[in-house]
Design a protein around this motif. Sequence first.
Motif, PDB file in Angstrom:
ATOM      1  N   ALA A  40      30.908 -37.848  24.597  1.00 32.34           N
ATOM      2  CA  ALA A  40      32.187 -37.812  25.310  1.00 32.34           C
ATOM      3  C   ALA A  40      32.088 -37.078  26.641  1.00 32.34           C
ATOM      4  CB  ALA A  40      33.249 -37.154  24.434  1.00 32.34           C
ATOM      5  N   LYS A  41      31.007 -36.295  26.825  1.00 36.16           N
ATOM      6  CA  LYS A  41      30.875 -35.473  28.019  1.00 36.16           C
ATOM      7  C   LYS A  41      29.860 -36.042  29.018  1.00 36.16           C
ATOM      8  CE  LYS A  41      31.814 -31.168  25.415  1.00 36.16           C
ATOM      9  NZ  LYS A  41      32.849 -30.517  26.246  1.00 36.16           N
ATOM     10  N   VAL A  42      29.272 -37.216  28.719  1.00 38.33           N
ATOM     11  CA  VAL A  42      28.268 -37.787  29.621  1.00 38.33           C
ATOM     12  C   VAL A  42      28.724 -39.171  30.084  1.00 38.33           C
ATOM     13  CG1 VAL A  42      26.400 -36.483  28.550  1.00 38.33           C
ATOM     14  CG2 VAL A  42      26.932 -38.792  27.711  1.00 38.33           C
ATOM     15  N   SER A  43      27.974 -39.723  31.023  1.00 34.54           N
ATOM     16  CA  SER A  43      28.334 -41.026  31.597  1.00 34.54           C
ATOM     17  C   SER A  43      28.039 -42.153  30.606  1.00 34.54           C
ATOM     18  CB  SER A  43      27.543 -41.257  32.888  1.00 34.54           C
ATOM     19  OG  SER A  43      26.163 -41.416  32.586  1.00 34.54           O
ATOM     20  N   PRO A  44      28.669 -43.305  30.778  1.00 32.85           N
ATOM     21  CA  PRO A  44      28.375 -44.458  29.916  1.00 32.85           C
ATOM     22  C   PRO A  44      26.901 -44.838  29.915  1.00 32.85           C
ATOM     23  CG  PRO A  44      30.396 -44.844  31.152  1.00 32.85           C
ATOM     24  CD  PRO A  44      29.797 -43.577  31.696  1.00 32.85           C
ATOM     25  N   ALA A  45      26.222 -44.614  31.037  1.00 31.14           N
ATOM     26  CA  ALA A  45      24.807 -44.983  31.116  1.00 31.14           C
ATOM     27  C   ALA A  45      23.930 -44.088  30.239  1.00 31.14           C
ATOM     28  CB  ALA A  45      24.336 -44.903  32.570  1.00 31.14           C
TER      29      ALA A  45
ATOM     30  N   VAL B 182      23.163 -34.241  29.890  1.00 35.61           N
ATOM     31  CA  VAL B 182      23.181 -33.704  28.523  1.00 35.61           C
ATOM     32  C   VAL B 182      23.113 -32.180  28.552  1.00 35.61           C
ATOM     33  CG1 VAL B 182      21.976 -33.647  26.313  1.00 35.61           C
ATOM     34  CG2 VAL B 182      22.226 -35.805  27.543  1.00 35.61           C
ATOM     35  N   GLU B 183      22.333 -31.625  29.461  1.00 38.91           N
ATOM     36  CA  GLU B 183      22.287 -30.160  29.593  1.00 38.91           C
ATOM     37  C   GLU B 183      23.668 -29.603  29.907  1.00 38.91           C
ATOM     38  OE1 GLU B 183      17.717 -29.311  31.142  1.00 38.91           O
ATOM     39  OE2 GLU B 183      19.306 -29.754  32.608  1.00 38.91           O
ATOM     40  N   ALA B 184      24.370 -30.250  30.816  1.00 37.41           N
ATOM     41  CA  ALA B 184      25.721 -29.793  31.162  1.00 37.41           C
ATOM     42  C   ALA B 184      26.674 -29.977  29.987  1.00 37.41           C
ATOM     43  CB  ALA B 184      26.231 -30.554  32.384  1.00 37.41           C
ATOM     44  N   ALA B 185      26.507 -31.078  29.271  1.00 37.02           N
ATOM     45  CA  ALA B 185      27.388 -31.360  28.133  1.00 37.02           C
ATOM     46  C   ALA B 185      27.251 -30.306  27.046  1.00 37.02           C
ATOM     47  CB  ALA B 185      27.081 -32.750  27.572  1.00 37.02           C
ATOM     48  N   ILE B 186      26.019 -29.961  26.687  1.00 38.97           N
ATOM     49  CA  ILE B 186      25.839 -29.002  25.594  1.00 38.97           C
ATOM     50  C   ILE B 186      26.147 -27.577  26.046  1.00 38.97           C
ATOM     51  CG2 ILE B 186      24.187 -30.486  24.435  1.00 38.97           C
ATOM     52  CD1 ILE B 186      21.965 -28.675  25.316  1.00 38.97           C
ATOM     53  N   ALA B 187      26.070 -27.328  27.359  1.00 38.46           N
ATOM     54  CA  ALA B 187      26.441 -25.996  27.861  1.00 38.46           C
ATOM     55  C   ALA B 187      27.923 -25.733  27.661  1.00 38.46           C
ATOM     56  CB  ALA B 187      26.057 -25.864  29.331  1.00 38.46           C
ATOM     57  N   SER B 188      28.718 -26.799  27.719  1.00 37.31           N
ATOM     58  CA  SER B 188      30.167 -26.635  27.551  1.00 37.31           C
ATOM     59  C   SER B 188      30.634 -26.947  26.132  1.00 37.31           C
ATOM     60  CB  SER B 188      30.905 -27.551  28.537  1.00 37.31           C
ATOM     61  OG  SER B 188      30.678 -28.925  28.211  1.00 37.31           O
ATOM     62  N   LEU B 189      29.705 -27.320  25.269  1.00 36.65           N
ATOM     63  CA  LEU B 189      30.046 -27.709  23.899  1.00 36.65           C
ATOM     64  C   LEU B 189      30.449 -26.488  23.073  1.00 36.65           C
ATOM     65  CD1 LEU B 189      29.939 -30.244  21.972  1.00 36.65           C
ATOM     66  CD2 LEU B 189      27.679 -29.412  21.303  1.00 36.65           C
TER      67      LEU B 189
ATOM     68  N   GLN C 239      21.008 -27.548  17.134  1.00 39.37           N
ATOM     69  CA  GLN C 239      21.056 -28.996  16.904  1.00 39.37           C
ATOM     70  C   GLN C 239      21.219 -29.737  18.222  1.00 39.37           C
ATOM     71  OE1 GLN C 239      24.250 -29.368  14.053  1.00 39.37           O
ATOM     72  NE2 GLN C 239      22.935 -28.837  12.308  1.00 39.37           N
ATOM     73  N   ALA C 240      22.044 -29.196  19.102  1.00 40.56           N
ATOM     74  CA  ALA C 240      22.228 -29.815  20.418  1.00 40.56           C
ATOM     75  C   ALA C 240      20.935 -29.756  21.232  1.00 40.56           C
ATOM     76  CB  ALA C 240      23.363 -29.119  21.166  1.00 40.56           C
ATOM     77  N   GLN C 241      20.156 -28.695  21.075  1.00 41.86           N
ATOM     78  CA  GLN C 241      18.878 -28.589  21.781  1.00 41.86           C
ATOM     79  C   GLN C 241      17.898 -29.673  21.332  1.00 41.86           C
ATOM     80  OE1 GLN C 241      17.926 -26.621  24.371  1.00 41.86           O
ATOM     81  NE2 GLN C 241      20.067 -25.921  24.452  1.00 41.86           N
ATOM     82  N   VAL C 242      17.960 -30.031  20.056  1.00 46.07           N
ATOM     83  CA  VAL C 242      17.099 -31.115  19.572  1.00 46.07           C
ATOM     84  C   VAL C 242      17.525 -32.446  20.195  1.00 46.07           C
ATOM     85  CG1 VAL C 242      16.236 -32.337  17.537  1.00 46.07           C
ATOM     86  CG2 VAL C 242      16.670 -29.877  17.412  1.00 46.07           C
ATOM     87  N   GLU C 243      18.826 -32.680  20.265  1.00 41.41           N
ATOM     88  CA  GLU C 243      19.319 -33.905  20.923  1.00 41.41           C
ATOM     89  C   GLU C 243      18.877 -33.938  22.390  1.00 41.41           C
ATOM     90  OE1 GLU C 243      20.642 -36.379  19.483  1.00 41.41           O
ATOM     91  OE2 GLU C 243      21.684 -35.700  17.671  1.00 41.41           O
ATOM     92  N   LEU C 244      18.898 -32.791  23.033  1.00 32.02           N
ATOM     93  CA  LEU C 244      18.457 -32.711  24.428  1.00 32.02           C
ATOM     94  C   LEU C 244      16.968 -33.015  24.548  1.00 32.02           C
ATOM     95  CD1 LEU C 244      18.803 -31.986  27.433  1.00 32.02           C
ATOM     96  CD2 LEU C 244      18.516 -29.573  26.788  1.00 32.02           C
ATOM     97  N   ALA C 245      16.166 -32.490  23.632  1.00 32.51           N
ATOM     98  CA  ALA C 245      14.721 -32.751  23.668  1.00 32.51           C
ATOM     99  C   ALA C 245      14.436 -34.245  23.569  1.00 32.51           C
ATOM    100  CB  ALA C 245      14.031 -32.000  22.522  1.00 32.51           C
ATOM    101  N   LEU C 246      15.202 -34.933  22.738  1.00 35.31           N
ATOM    102  CA  LEU C 246      15.055 -36.381  22.605  1.00 35.31           C
ATOM    103  C   LEU C 246      15.321 -37.077  23.939  1.00 35.31           C
ATOM    104  CD1 LEU C 246      14.910 -39.112  21.137  1.00 35.31           C
ATOM    105  CD2 LEU C 246      17.289 -38.754  20.425  1.00 35.31           C
TER     106      LEU C 246
ATOM    107  N   ALA D  83      15.552 -43.757  29.205  1.00 38.63           N
ATOM    108  CA  ALA D  83      16.867 -43.246  29.589  1.00 38.63           C
ATOM    109  C   ALA D  83      16.892 -42.988  31.088  1.00 38.63           C
ATOM    110  CB  ALA D  83      17.163 -41.958  28.834  1.00 38.63           C
ATOM    111  N   PRO D  84      18.047 -43.081  31.725  1.00 38.06           N
ATOM    112  CA  PRO D  84      18.141 -42.781  33.162  1.00 38.06           C
ATOM    113  C   PRO D  84      17.690 -41.351  33.448  1.00 38.06           C
ATOM    114  CG  PRO D  84      20.154 -43.838  32.373  1.00 38.06           C
ATOM    115  CD  PRO D  84      19.350 -43.502  31.156  1.00 38.06           C
ATOM    116  N   ALA D  85      17.082 -41.137  34.582  1.00 41.02           N
ATOM    117  CA  ALA D  85      16.581 -39.807  34.939  1.00 41.02           C
ATOM    118  C   ALA D  85      17.707 -38.773  34.952  1.00 41.02           C
ATOM    119  CB  ALA D  85      15.893 -39.858  36.298  1.00 41.02           C
ATOM    120  N   LYS D  86      18.902 -39.192  35.355  1.00 41.16           N
ATOM    121  CA  LYS D  86      20.031 -38.251  35.436  1.00 41.16           C
ATOM    122  C   LYS D  86      20.535 -37.826  34.058  1.00 41.16           C
ATOM    123  CE  LYS D  86      23.752 -41.709  35.485  1.00 41.16           C
ATOM    124  NZ  LYS D  86      24.963 -42.172  36.162  1.00 41.16           N
ATOM    125  N   SER D  87      20.071 -38.502  33.008  1.00 42.66           N
ATOM    126  CA  SER D  87      20.577 -38.219  31.662  1.00 42.66           C
ATOM    127  C   SER D  87      20.304 -36.783  31.228  1.00 42.66           C
ATOM    128  CB  SER D  87      19.945 -39.177  30.646  1.00 42.66           C
ATOM    129  OG  SER D  87      20.315 -40.501  30.902  1.00 42.66           O
TER     130      SER D  87
END
Length: 469
Positions: free
Chosen positions: A97-102, A65-72, A40-47, A57-61
């Motif tokens: 909760a694991k990514v920047s406000p942007a 998100v990859e880092a966020a789901i790796a630690s999820l 499910q997290a991989q689908v959110e990442l694909a989006l 979305a910002p390029a850094k996003s």
Amino acid sequence: MPNRDIFANISPLDHRYARNEAQFTELEKYLSENATIKYQAQVELALVKVLAKRGIAPAKSVAEVEAAIASLTTAEVYAEESKTRHNIRALVNCIQAKVSPATRPYIHFTATSYDIVDTANSLRYQKATQNLILPYLKKLQQSWAQISLREKDQIQIGRTHGQHAVPVTFGFTMAEYVSRLGERIETISVQAEKLIGKFAGAVGAYNASSIFFEDPEEFEAEVLAELGLKPGEHSTQIIAAEPLTDFLHSLVSTFSVLAAFADDMRQLQRSEIAEIGEYFAAEQVGSSTMPHKRNPINYENVKSLWKAFMPRMITVYLDQLSEHQRDLTNSASSRFIPELITALISAAARLTKVSSRMVVDRENLAKNFAQNKQMIVAEPLYILLAAHGHPDAHEAVRKLTLKAQKTDLSLEELVEETTELRDYWQQFSQKQQQLILKPEKYTGIAAQKTEKIVKRWQQKFNYDLKLEG
């Protein structure tokens, strides 16, 4: 979430049938609740990847998100769900909760829950098929193919309706299942590839995505392409039920082939037949009270597992019904699909192990064949009589079989002492007479057919088999 003693688990799949550590580790990658959250997290990442490519979305996003789901962790998501009472909202909150406000606004942007759930399930079932289901089934089929080749010339009495029929070979008996399982393997592969995803929003009409994209269907296709999936022609809040239904039907029908094989082999182990046997370990016990017993436990186990999981296909058919654009009547039932896959893999692994150690009792095969070898030539005798002009050959031979059952005379001997039939007999060629005199030769093309079937699947699946004969 605390680690549990495996024997504290409720499902027998965990504490009994799939507890092999290596196998369990393989299954966990695709079928566990950890896997559910991961996909499910991989689908959110694909989006987010597509949103970044489109400059929304910002390029850094993506990296965030990859880092966020790796630690999820699944424990985090479940803890959040205890507050939200909604599993996908909990997942989204944990990633945000694991990514920047942007980056936060673009997690789950324009999506509905089942854009994520259904797409993730299609993806993980595809991966499970490629990396688990097909390899396990091909390994099983290869073990059957090896036995088929080895036993392609071994005489066996054919049986229809539980009665002795005409001869086959044991290799031919095994080749039936090589063929049936091969066809099922190909069907599973095809149906897995037809599993689809969706990114069409709350009712499937692209309401939310059409606010931002002039080409919402192309946007959907781009998101799914990141995952190696394609969209269906039409979806509502959920994907159309039929691709998953067809995929699961292919698994259940394959399970039925395994159960049919297990039942056949179990019957051949009956004391009064005893044509094959299971390998029996030195310290293995067959009965708690009868020390002499050597039960066909593996074959019985596979049939029993099939009895438990085959009826679940009815639930899959029931899940094709969802009121209007969506109801929740499949939300609980669909969570049990991984159990069906696990049971099928467990059965395949068990049959592969027992098949690799199958003991073929050639003496009993010959003894069982000899019981009625003088009677089984009734078929070629009647056909040859008819071919040489006898007006009622079937009835003539039927009467001979009744007479033979009351005497110690063979059909050939009875033909010799029957003037009418003796004249026909003398018209038979030597080769035709040999079919009656040597019943063990009356196996048709069983050996050749066996080899043909095995060669076909060897070429399709690239088996390393040595063709004998």
